[in-house]
Scaffold this motif. Structure first.
Motif, PDB file in Angstrom:
ATOM      1  N   GLY A   3     -57.691 -23.649 -73.074  1.00 15.65           N
ATOM      2  CA  GLY A   3     -58.157 -24.980 -73.959  1.00 15.65           C
ATOM      3  C   GLY A   3     -57.093 -25.646 -74.628  1.00 15.65           C
ATOM      4  N   ARG A   4     -56.478 -25.138 -75.826  1.00 18.22           N
ATOM      5  CA  ARG A   4     -55.676 -26.168 -76.792  1.00 18.22           C
ATOM      6  C   ARG A   4     -54.124 -25.761 -76.254  1.00 18.22           C
ATOM      7  NH1 ARG A   4     -58.283 -27.694 -81.373  1.00 18.22           N
ATOM      8  NH2 ARG A   4     -56.230 -27.817 -82.635  1.00 18.22           N
ATOM      9  N   ILE A   5     -53.283 -26.536 -76.780  1.00 13.56           N
ATOM     10  CA  ILE A   5     -52.010 -26.560 -76.389  1.00 13.56           C
ATOM     11  C   ILE A   5     -51.376 -25.325 -76.924  1.00 13.56           C
ATOM     12  CG2 ILE A   5     -51.226 -27.737 -78.471  1.00 13.56           C
ATOM     13  CD1 ILE A   5     -49.604 -27.908 -74.765  1.00 13.56           C
ATOM     14  N   SER A   6     -51.613 -24.774 -77.893  1.00 11.86           N
ATOM     15  CA  SER A   6     -51.011 -23.472 -78.263  1.00 11.86           C
ATOM     16  C   SER A   6     -51.624 -22.314 -77.389  1.00 11.86           C
ATOM     17  CB  SER A   6     -51.512 -23.156 -79.904  1.00 11.86           C
ATOM     18  OG  SER A   6     -52.917 -23.141 -79.944  1.00 11.86           O
ATOM     19  N   GLU A   7     -52.728 -22.323 -76.757  1.00 11.77           N
ATOM     20  CA  GLU A   7     -52.996 -21.310 -76.008  1.00 11.77           C
ATOM     21  C   GLU A   7     -52.510 -21.261 -74.695  1.00 11.77           C
ATOM     22  OE1 GLU A   7     -57.689 -21.090 -77.692  1.00 11.77           O
ATOM     23  OE2 GLU A   7     -57.177 -22.436 -76.216  1.00 11.77           O
ATOM     24  N   ALA A   8     -52.220 -22.588 -73.998  1.00 14.60           N
ATOM     25  CA  ALA A   8     -51.445 -22.745 -72.999  1.00 14.60           C
ATOM     26  C   ALA A   8     -50.175 -22.218 -73.138  1.00 14.60           C
ATOM     27  CB  ALA A   8     -51.541 -24.263 -72.426  1.00 14.60           C
ATOM     28  N   ILE A   9     -49.403 -22.498 -74.324  1.00 13.77           N
ATOM     29  CA  ILE A   9     -48.260 -22.046 -74.437  1.00 13.77           C
ATOM     30  C   ILE A   9     -48.012 -20.648 -74.727  1.00 13.77           C
ATOM     31  CG2 ILE A   9     -46.236 -21.880 -76.103  1.00 13.77           C
ATOM     32  CD1 ILE A   9     -46.345 -24.840 -74.429  1.00 13.77           C
ATOM     33  N   GLN A  10     -48.996 -20.012 -75.211  1.00 15.41           N
ATOM     34  CA  GLN A  10     -49.060 -18.383 -75.470  1.00 15.41           C
ATOM     35  C   GLN A  10     -49.206 -17.933 -74.016  1.00 15.41           C
ATOM     36  OE1 GLN A  10     -48.974 -16.262 -78.383  1.00 15.41           O
ATOM     37  NE2 GLN A  10     -48.887 -14.899 -76.661  1.00 15.41           N
ATOM     38  N   GLN A  11     -50.081 -18.424 -73.331  1.00 14.98           N
ATOM     39  CA  GLN A  11     -50.583 -18.064 -72.039  1.00 14.98           C
ATOM     40  C   GLN A  11     -49.116 -17.834 -71.123  1.00 14.98           C
ATOM     41  OE1 GLN A  11     -53.915 -19.789 -69.740  1.00 14.98           O
ATOM     42  NE2 GLN A  11     -52.888 -18.915 -67.663  1.00 14.98           N
ATOM     43  N   ASP A  12     -48.390 -18.963 -71.205  1.00 18.64           N
ATOM     44  CA  ASP A  12     -47.229 -18.947 -70.476  1.00 18.64           C
ATOM     45  C   ASP A  12     -46.008 -17.847 -71.067  1.00 18.64           C
ATOM     46  OD1 ASP A  12     -47.787 -20.896 -68.719  1.00 18.64           O
ATOM     47  OD2 ASP A  12     -45.641 -22.107 -69.408  1.00 18.64           O
ATOM     48  N   HIS A  13     -45.986 -17.600 -72.297  1.00 21.60           N
ATOM     49  CA  HIS A  13     -45.264 -16.612 -72.786  1.00 21.60           C
ATOM     50  C   HIS A  13     -45.678 -15.212 -72.509  1.00 21.60           C
ATOM     51  CE1 HIS A  13     -44.214 -19.506 -76.786  1.00 21.60           C
ATOM     52  NE2 HIS A  13     -43.539 -19.763 -75.658  1.00 21.60           N
ATOM     53  N   ASN A  14     -46.888 -15.155 -72.559  1.00 23.45           N
ATOM     54  CA  ASN A  14     -47.357 -13.672 -71.866  1.00 23.45           C
ATOM     55  C   ASN A  14     -47.108 -13.492 -70.525  1.00 23.45           C
ATOM     56  OD1 ASN A  14     -48.517 -13.300 -74.356  1.00 23.45           O
ATOM     57  ND2 ASN A  14     -50.725 -13.992 -73.726  1.00 23.45           N
TER      58      ASN A  14
END
Length: 188
Positions: A3-14
């Motif tokens: 969804g949100r940009i923070s979730e997209a970035i967090q998913q990449d980090h993971n």
């Protein structure tokens, strides 16, 4: 897509952290090489995606956004230099794991945690839900065209990082066809 940009970035980090864990805990050099390719691919595209989408959003929406973006660009440059060194190493190199560990623990993890706790939190506070979703979509699309290897000496500010990135991406993607991947024959 998340969804949100923070979730997209967090998913990449993971995903980047998961590749790191696979490399560190594998006893197979072949598997380490395959996940080294994926780690490099994920991280290089992630960094460029942030530079093209997230940093301009920080500058546009936050009073201290330019300073935040400039600090992040410096961090990214250092990460790219370390990634460039790691991406060209053989898993049989005695410094392979030490180089990866240095990149991850001393540079990348602190940067990702700061980004998640500070930058993205502040950005989400000022974005509408709709705007955050649009940024996440733009981030995801940008990564499709981003270089898949580290190029620390290319410009990292608009519009130059976009142009140079688009020029480097096809060359990287062609070379990716000949690299070893965790899932035979394709990235990710």
């Amino acid at each position: 897509m998340t969804g949100r940009i923070s979730e997209a970035i967090q998913q990449d980090h993971n995903e980047i952290e998961a590749c790191f864990e696979k490399i560190v805990h594998s006893s197979s050099r072949d598997e380490q090489t395959r996940f080294q390719t994926l780690f490099t691919w994920e991280l290089a595209r992630h960094l460029v995606g942030e530079e093209i989408v997230v940093f301009p959003a920080l500058e546009k929406h936050l009073p201290d956004g330019r300073s935040m973006a400039d600090t992040n660009r410096k961090h990214h440059h250092h990460i790219k230099e370390q990634l460039k060194q790691f991406q060209s190493m053989s898993a049989s190199n005695v410094d392979f794991l030490r180089t990866l560990d240095s990149l991850m623990t001393t540079t990348l993890l602190p940067h990702m945690r700061e980004e998640e706790a500070n930058d993205l939190s502040k950005l989400e506070d000022v974005l509408s839900h709709h705007d955050s979703l649009k940024l996440a979509k733009a981030f995801s699309r940008t990564k499709i065209f981003a270089p898949s290897r580290s190029h620390p000496h290319v410009p990292d500010k608009p519009p130059f990082e976009t142009v140079v990135g688009l020029l480097a991406a096809p060359i990287d993607q062609l070379a990716d066809l000949f690299r070893k991947w965790p899932h035979e024959g394709q990235p990710g």
